[in-house]
Scaffold this active site. Structure first.
Site, mmCIF file in Angstrom:
data_model
loop_
_atom_site.group_PDB
_atom_site.id
_atom_site.type_symbol
_atom_site.label_atom_id
_atom_site.label_comp_id
_atom_site.label_asym_id
_atom_site.label_seq_id
_atom_site.Cartn_x
_atom_site.Cartn_y
_atom_site.Cartn_z
ATOM 1 N N ASN A 89 0.808 -1.219 0.000
ATOM 2 C CA ASN A 89 0.000 0.000 0.000
ATOM 3 C C ASN A 89 0.842 1.269 0.000
ATOM 4 O OD1 ASN A 89 -2.455 1.766 0.841
ATOM 5 N ND2 ASN A 89 -1.007 2.010 2.527
ATOM 6 N N TYR A 157 4.486 10.041 -10.729
ATOM 7 C CA TYR A 157 3.468 9.192 -10.105
ATOM 8 C C TYR A 157 2.815 8.273 -11.142
ATOM 9 C CZ TYR A 157 -0.424 7.943 -6.999
ATOM 10 O OH TYR A 157 -1.325 7.256 -6.210
ATOM 11 N N LYS A 161 3.086 4.116 -11.126
ATOM 12 C CA LYS A 161 1.894 3.272 -11.019
ATOM 13 C C LYS A 161 1.684 2.438 -12.279
ATOM 14 C CE LYS A 161 0.757 4.260 -6.843
ATOM 15 N NZ LYS A 161 0.863 3.217 -5.777
ATOM 16 N N VAL A 188 -9.356 8.612 -2.169
ATOM 17 C CA VAL A 188 -9.610 8.371 -0.748
ATOM 18 C C VAL A 188 -9.124 9.562 0.061
ATOM 19 C CG1 VAL A 188 -9.312 6.734 1.151
ATOM 20 C CG2 VAL A 188 -9.278 5.911 -1.219
ATOM 21 N N THR A 190 -7.168 10.877 2.369
ATOM 22 C CA THR A 190 -5.966 10.561 3.140
ATOM 23 C C THR A 190 -5.002 11.746 3.114
ATOM 24 O OG1 THR A 190 -4.814 9.666 1.222
ATOM 25 C CG2 THR A 190 -6.194 8.134 2.495
#
Length: 250
Positions: A89, A157, A161, A188, A190
């Site tokens: 994660n 990024y 990914k 999400v 976060t």
């Protein structure tokens, strides 16, 4: 008491990773967390529930530290569990910049080390440890829609990914007897989202869209997303779709 599930979760001191770890805490499970910082609250909660929790402090953006953490997994994975999980994660969105500003090799290297290299190292250790046990073993690599769609300002990024997705495809093709999925979790609420909203529009032209999603309450909660991911992991057909998105499931 026999062990039902042994779960290794990286990036488990906050956000989605912490919530996945928290929801797995139970007397019949063994949860191994990896994070840069110590989470005293999670340790206390595990003790209250009489749950087995093994925290490992490691900066997985440092390849040497990631290798040491991988060796700890290989040498200390409990025997006799019905299921073994590796949930990769941990991740970072920085550096955020248009392509002509990506001129800091240390920052770029750290992102690739955390988002890709550490996953490969931990996965190698996990595969070696679980293969002789012939147990139900599953790997979830937390990916992103950014790996599947070009996003201005996220050159690093998106690249990491996309690499994670393709690496997961390779894992599945190699057929190690372990089921694997690269799973996009959606947007999400976060700390990573906070960092995204603080980016300069000159570096990240889409910053207003993410700010509006937050202001309109359109971000998924870590609690709900973690619960959906854990239900997804438990599915009988887990691994049948290697690149997946949790938003396709209830």
């Amino acid at each position: 008491m026999s062990i039902n599930t042994v779960a290794i979760i990286t990036g488990a001191s906050r956000g989605l990773g912490r919530e996945i770890a928290r929801q797995l805490l139970a007397p019949e499970n063994c949860v191994i967390t990896m994070a840069r910082s110590h989470d005293a609250e999670l340790v206390a909660e595990a003790a209250k529930l009489n749950a087995k929790l093994q925290p490992i402090q490691s900066d997985l953006a440092n390849p040497a530290a990631a290798q040491r953490a991988a060796m700890q997994i290989a040498n200390a994975l409990p025997e006799g569990a019905q299921r073994y999980l590796l949930i990769n994660n941990a991740g970072m969105v920085d550096p955020v910049s248009l392509a002509d500003g990506l001129d800091q090799p240390a920052a770029i290297t750290a992102a690739f080390s955390l988002n890709v290299t550490s996953v490969m190292l931990l996965t190698a250790a996990f595969l070696k440890a679980v293969k002789p046990r012939q147990a139900d073993s599953r790997i979830v690599n937390i990916s992103s829609g950014a790996g599947r769609n070009a996003t201005t300002g996220w050159g690093v990024y998106c690249a990491t990914k996309a690499a994670l997705d393709h690496y997961t495809n390779v894992l599945a093709a190699e057929n190690h007897g372990v089921r694997v999925v690269s799973l996009a979790p959606g947007v999400v609420d976060t700390g990573m989202q906070q960092a995204i909203r603080s980016a300069s529009p000159s570096d990240f032209p889409n910053v207003d869209r993410f700010a509006q999603m937050h202001d309109k309450g359109q971000l998924a909660s870590p609690q709900d997303t973690a619960a959906r991911i854990l239900r997804y992991i438990a599915r009988d057909d887990f691994g049948s779709k290697v690149l997946d998105d949790i938003r396709q499931y209830d």
